[in-house]
Scaffold this active site. Structure first.
Site, PDB file in Angstrom:
ATOM      1  N   THR A 114      -2.153   2.493  -7.950  1.00  0.00           N
ATOM      2  CA  THR A 114      -3.384   3.187  -8.476  1.00  0.00           C
ATOM      3  C   THR A 114      -2.857   4.070  -9.536  1.00  0.00           C
ATOM      4  O   THR A 114      -3.659   4.044 -10.746  1.00  0.00           O
ATOM      5  CB  THR A 114      -4.089   3.663  -7.466  1.00  0.00           C
ATOM      6  OG1 THR A 114      -4.791   2.803  -6.516  1.00  0.00           O
ATOM      7  CG2 THR A 114      -5.501   4.567  -8.236  1.00  0.00           C
ATOM      8  N   SER A 123      -5.490   5.279  -0.756  1.00  0.00           N
ATOM      9  CA  SER A 123      -5.397   3.708  -0.403  1.00  0.00           C
ATOM     10  C   SER A 123      -6.515   3.203  -1.098  1.00  0.00           C
ATOM     11  O   SER A 123      -7.673   3.466  -0.737  1.00  0.00           O
ATOM     12  CB  SER A 123      -5.026   3.289   0.849  1.00  0.00           C
ATOM     13  OG  SER A 123      -4.685   1.912   0.858  1.00  0.00           O
ATOM     14  N   SER A 124      -6.646   2.196  -2.031  1.00  0.00           N
ATOM     15  CA  SER A 124      -7.621   1.436  -2.402  1.00  0.00           C
ATOM     16  C   SER A 124      -7.719   0.419  -1.279  1.00  0.00           C
ATOM     17  O   SER A 124      -7.204  -0.385  -1.073  1.00  0.00           O
ATOM     18  CB  SER A 124      -6.941   0.702  -3.788  1.00  0.00           C
ATOM     19  OG  SER A 124      -6.589   1.431  -4.889  1.00  0.00           O
ATOM     20  N   GLY A 135      -2.101  -4.065  -2.132  1.00  0.00           N
ATOM     21  CA  GLY A 135      -0.995  -4.408  -1.666  1.00  0.00           C
ATOM     22  C   GLY A 135      -0.703  -5.139  -0.292  1.00  0.00           C
ATOM     23  O   GLY A 135      -1.734  -5.118   0.434  1.00  0.00           O
ATOM     24  N   ASN A 177      -0.856   5.583   3.174  1.00  0.00           N
ATOM     25  CA  ASN A 177      -1.210   5.962   1.761  1.00  0.00           C
ATOM     26  C   ASN A 177      -2.230   7.007   1.696  1.00  0.00           C
ATOM     27  O   ASN A 177      -3.467   6.638   2.508  1.00  0.00           O
ATOM     28  CB  ASN A 177      -1.526   4.794   0.949  1.00  0.00           C
ATOM     29  CG  ASN A 177      -1.699   5.452  -0.616  1.00  0.00           C
ATOM     30  OD1 ASN A 177      -1.460   6.397  -0.772  1.00  0.00           O
ATOM     31  ND2 ASN A 177      -2.113   4.340  -1.689  1.00  0.00           N
ATOM     32  N   SER A 190       0.952  -1.331  -0.017  1.00  0.00           N
ATOM     33  CA  SER A 190       0.031   0.002   0.027  1.00  0.00           C
ATOM     34  C   SER A 190       0.895   1.354  -0.215  1.00  0.00           C
ATOM     35  O   SER A 190       1.809   1.309   0.888  1.00  0.00           O
ATOM     36  CB  SER A 190      -0.793  -0.003   1.249  1.00  0.00           C
ATOM     37  OG  SER A 190      -1.756   1.026   1.269  1.00  0.00           O
ATOM     38  N   GLY A 191       0.623   2.158  -0.893  1.00  0.00           N
ATOM     39  CA  GLY A 191       1.346   3.434  -1.057  1.00  0.00           C
ATOM     40  C   GLY A 191       2.668   3.436  -1.907  1.00  0.00           C
ATOM     41  O   GLY A 191       3.287   4.284  -2.123  1.00  0.00           O
ATOM     42  N   GLU A 235      -0.375  -5.815   3.326  1.00  0.00           N
ATOM     43  CA  GLU A 235      -0.613  -4.873   4.615  1.00  0.00           C
ATOM     44  C   GLU A 235      -0.082  -5.167   5.947  1.00  0.00           C
ATOM     45  O   GLU A 235      -0.420  -6.422   6.148  1.00  0.00           O
ATOM     46  CB  GLU A 235      -2.148  -4.206   4.567  1.00  0.00           C
ATOM     47  CG  GLU A 235      -2.507  -3.419   3.326  1.00  0.00           C
ATOM     48  CD  GLU A 235      -3.786  -3.122   3.590  1.00  0.00           C
ATOM     49  OE1 GLU A 235      -4.287  -2.101   2.755  1.00  0.00           O
ATOM     50  OE2 GLU A 235      -4.706  -3.406   4.460  1.00  0.00           O
TER      51      GLU A 235
END
Length: 967
Positions: free
Chosen positions: A109, A159-160, A398, A156, A104-105, A400
């Protein structure tokens, strides 16, 4: 690879490293990051480092540089991978996919956005309206899904919180004709609660901060997010580096416009806003103990019933049913008798939270399905339109690791394990298939196979998901602690599983709450609290029926299961974990059926700061992403491979036998001759269609030889090209001058022929070509035509003059002279009458004194000896005192006389004609004349006593005098 990156930027491909060690890998990654090169290849895999800032690497110009190019022709870039994917799909009719992975981050995306922008830019050159519509929906859908599925986390800002896989369908021409989005495991628990420093989904803050005051009043909302329990945690945070208010307000406008472009109706957008507002109001409903009877017989009531009114109004449902669903639930007994069971305060809060999560999840799924309904390919017939091909883009959460990791993190990390397993399997499979296809011996490489971790999660009967499902379906009270004890029993000897019960000395875990899995990306400690509830994903049927019976068609469409009768016996629904596992299995099978391209994203630091690369943090990501293993696999047998034709195209200038074109039997023989000349034949292997190079040093040697020769070849090509251009220009100029010469001749001939045609009748009297129009000449013939025109005028004048009697020639000459002097200055000057000149001798004009004038004229002729009378007439003289006297004017070829008619025309003044310097007349119809004499006073007179009266004789006087002077 195009020489846009010098050695100071490091190796553009990790395969070219001299030694494959973590230190060399990180040194090259650090160097390229410092030089602004955030992309690096591992063969055809792209490694991307998030720069946390805007870089001038994107846009139409960058897209044009990569469009149609090979991977090696330009520096590493996302556009190069997107182009390779598109070419494989279009030229080989292969279904392809781009798998974007990383924690993540790391920029997954943003990478997917750039890939979508590239595909949209290079397709539909004919501007077909339907294709443009699909492209607009594909691009705008990202904005909408980010609003409803993304949130700010500690790792992030955007973040998705869901997984997304998008299939894009293309026709045989390579234009997008449709698409489909698959979403995975929305983190709906975020609706209720967020960690410190995090926010709820963007959509809530965008609604509050971006809506107009009138709309907020209509939704019974306040602009401050801190007013609502679900958004209070992130009220002071923002989604970008800009201010929270500006960012959310602008994003709200962008999302609303995107929904309009996609095809959401205004009514549907309003329904979405009402549902979001209802969720916020639902979160503020609190329950209190009470001893009242009636509906609240269990002792629970709503603290602020105004909120219930708001929820009922926004969901278009009856208020009493909303209140009843919050405070009680209806169950069916064995005899199908309906029993209403009141909630305790804790049960009511659980039901409220479950309803809020379920409503938001259904809303998100409805938005995705609505976009899919707009994007789906319409009217496609494979027999008529040909087979459609697909490009898939996977942008999924991603790996985590949070301070407290729950069921959502467990599913997310399981997903990453599945994708990592697919990555390793496909990379090895592709390598092995290529070596076998080319006849090259395969050398196996040691790598970590995470199948044991995947098996730990999804193994039937004994896997963690299977044990969790069993706990959810068992009769009696099964707690999260009992679930953990069962896991400890089944996996006490598993190498990648542990808990505090199995490892009492590890105080980082708590008894009865935590277990740890050794993932490929690192160890993660999970808290089992809430695992069973989240896996059950239970919602009371009362809420489903309530929302299904809503008068809002959008909300009603989200709850089709609400029409089920409460007494109907149904099969137990699948748990959230099982549904997610099934979706992951289907996703992996889908990806495995396509030709994959990979983008491995790396997060440079935890502080989200531009220009900073934390080596330890990146080293950990490189390790768990298996990038070093990927390099080793790529270099296991051979570091590089190229088709013979492509190899020759790049290096043929380094060998005399292959430059500029070889005459050998095949490209393979030409490559062999080239390598023998360099002494490199021992470091390569020849496949059926490709050359395999074992050591990167061989490529470096060839590149250095090529780099030395390129300037020489460039000078040679420049010289040849400049000479060619000069010869082309010379030939073109010659051709131009030849064409000009012949064209001029043609124009001259055509003009002369036209003149001859027009003037054939010019000799016919009486006009002699007076009304003929001269054709417009070419520029080169303008002087010639001017001369011809002058000659024609002289000829025509000659034709007219030769028929005039000699007695009239003097009058004609005088009129011509007058016309030359007065033409355009005086409108009427008497050219249309006969000029008698000597009017004083005429009995008509001077009946009483003509004989007297004749005598005086004879006397003057004898005295002065003049030969002819040029002009005579009665005049009125005006002196300097403005006194008028009758006089007579006599103009001979020698003198100008002023006579007194009252004294027998006695001479009052005689001026030699040589002394007359000129005369002046007016432009009107008067007969005023001013005669100018050298050294004497001007003579101002007015001609009068003419017959007929008012006869204009000014022109006659001017013409006679001018003609005499010209003669």
């Amino acid at each position: 690879m195009e020489d846009e990156e010098g050695p100071e930027c490091g190796k553009p491909d990790f395969v070219l490293l001299d030694q494959v060690t973590m230190e060399d890998f990180m040194r090259n990654l650090q160097l390229r990051f410092e030089k602004g090169r955030i992309y690096t290849y591992i063969g055809e895999v792209l490694v991307s480092v998030n720069p946390y800032q805007e870089l001038p690497l994107y846009g139409p110009e960058a897209i044009a540089r990569y469009q149609g190019r090979e991977l090696y022709e330009r520096p590493p870039h996302l556009y190069a991978v997107a182009n390779a994917t598109y070419k494989a799909m279009k030229h080989r009719s292969r279904d392809t996919c781009i798998v974007i992975s990383g924690e993540s981050g790391a920029g997954k995306t943003e990478a997917s956005k750039h890939i979508m922008q590239y595909i949209a830019a290079v397709t539909n050159p004919s501007q077909r309206a339907e294709v443009e519509r699909v492209k607009d929906v594909l691009l705008k859908s990202t904005c909408v899904l980010e609003a409803f599925g993304n949130a700010r986390t500690n790792r992030n800002h955007n973040s998705s919180r869901f997984g997304k896989y998008m299939d894009i369908n293309f026709d045989f021409k390579g234009d997008p004709i449709g698409g489909h989005i698959h979403s995975y495991l929305l983190e709906k628990s975020r609706v209720l609660k967020q960690h410190v420093g995090e926010r709820n989904f963007h959509a809530f803050y965008q609604l509050l901060r971006g809506s107009e005051d009138k709309q907020l009043h209509k939704l019974h909302l306040e602009r401050n997010p801190a007013v609502y329990n679900f958004t209070r945690q992130g009220a002071g945070l923002n989604m970008t580096v800009h201010s929270a208010l500006d960012s959310d307000e602008q994003s709200h406008q962008a999302v609303t416009e995107a929904m309009r472009v996609i095809g959401f109706s205004p009514e549907e957008v309003e329904s979405v806003h009402r549902i979001l507002a209802a969720i916020l109001h639902l979160g503020n409903i609190e329950f209190v103990e009470t001893e009242e009877g009636g509906l609240q017989k269990e002792g629970v009531a709503v603290a602020e019933e105004t909120l219930v009114d708001h929820v009922a109004e926004l969901t278009a449902t009856p208020r009493d049913l909303v209140l009843r669903s919050l405070l009680a639930r209806t169950v069916a007994s064995g005899g199908r008798e309906l029993i209403e069971k009141g909630h305790t305060a804790a049960e009511a809060s659980y039901a409220r939270d479950a309803c809020a999560k379920a409503v938001y999840q259904r809303l998100f799924e409805w938005v995705v399905n609505r976009i899919n309904s707009v994007m789906e390919a319409r009217g496609r017939d494979p027999r008529r339109d040909g087979k459609d091909t697909v490009i898939g883009v996977l942008d999924i959460y991603g790996f985590e690791v949070f301070p407290v990791n729950s069921f959502e993190q467990f599913c997310i990390n399981y997903c990453n394990e599945k994708l990592q397993q697919l990555f390793i399997r496909l990379i090895l499979k592709q390598e092995q298939e290529e070596y076998e296809r080319e006849g090259i011996a395969w050398q196996s490489v040691e790598y970590f196979n995470n199948a044991i971790i995947v098996d730990l999660v999804e193994r039937p009967h004994r896997g963690i998901l299977a044990v969790l499902d069993e706990a959810c379906s068992s009769a009696g009270t099964i707690t999260d602690r009992i679930f953990l004890q069962t896991l400890d029993t089944h996996h006490r000897h598993h190498l990648h599983y542990t808990s505090r019960q199995l490892c009492p000395t590890d105080k980082t875990m708590e008894f009865g709450r935590d277990f740890r899995i050794k993932h490929y990306a690192g160890d993660v400690t999970y808290s089992v609290e809430g695992f069973i509830d989240k896996n059950r994903d239970f919602l009371f049927q009362d809420f489903k029926r309530l929302l299904y019976n809503s008068t809002d068609p959008t909300l009603r469409a989200m709850w089709p299961d609400g029409q089920q009768d409460i007494t109907e016996v149904t099969k137990r629904p699948l748990t959230a974990g099982t549904l997610f596992k099934n979706s992951m299995v289907a996703l992996v099978e889908n990806l495995a059926s396509k030709e994959p391209f990979y983008v491995r994203c790396i997060k440079p630091n935890e502080d989200k700061v531009a220009g900073k690369l934390d080596e330890n943090h990146c080293r950990h990501q490189v390790a768990y992403l298996g990038l070093l293993e990927n390099v080793r696999v790529r270099r296991a047998g051979f570091a590089s491979r190229q088709p013979y034709s492509r190899f020759l195209l790049r290096y043929k200038m380094t060998c005399e036998y292959t430059w500029p074109n070889h005459l050998l039997g095949s490209d393979k023989a030409a490559v062999s001759a080239l390598l023998e000349q360099h002494g490199l034949q021992g470091d390569v292997a020849f496949g059926h269609s490709k050359l395999f190079i074992r050591s990167p040093r061989t490529l470096v040697t060839l590149e250095q030889s090529r780099a030395r020769l390129i300037p020489i070849i460039v000078l040679l090509l420049q010289k040849a090209w400049r000479g060619t251009l000069a010869r082309w220009r010379c030939r073109r100029l010659r051709a131009i001058y030849t064409i000009m010469r012949w064209f001029r001749r043609h124009k001259v001939r055509a003009h002369l022929a036209e003149l001859q045609r027009r003037f054939q009748a010019a000799r016919q009297p009486p006009l002699y070509g007076r009304d003929l129009v001269w054709p417009l000449p070419p520029a080169v013939l303008q002087p010639f035509q001017d001369t011809c025109h002058a000659l024609f005028c002289r000829w025509r004048a000659r034709q007219l003059v030769k028929n005039i009697p000699p007695s009239d020639m003097a009058q004609i000459k005088a009129k011509v002279a007058a016309m030359g002097a007065l033409q355009g200055l005086r409108q009427d000057w008497g050219c249309r009458r006969a000029w008698a000149r000597d009017y004083l001798s005429s009995a008509t004009d001077n009946p009483t004194a003509s004989s007297l004038f004749a005598q005086r004229l004879k006397t003057l002729r004898d005295k002065d000896g003049f030969r002819a009378v040029l002009f005579s007439s009665h005049i009125r003289k005006v002196n300097r005192f403005y006194k008028i006297r009758n006089r007579a004017l006599l103009l001979t070829d020698r003198h100008l006389y002023k006579l007194d008619p009252d004294r027998q025309y006695r001479v009052m003044r005689a001026v030699p004609l040589e002394a007359v310097t000129g005369l002046s007349v007016t432009s009107g119809g008067d007969q005023l004349v001013v005669l100018h004499a050298r050294g004497q006073d001007d003579l101002v007179v007015c001609l009068h006593r003419s017959r007929p009266p008012l006869d204009n004789r000014i022109g006659e006087l001017v013409g006679v005098l001018a003609a005499h002077c010209q003669g």
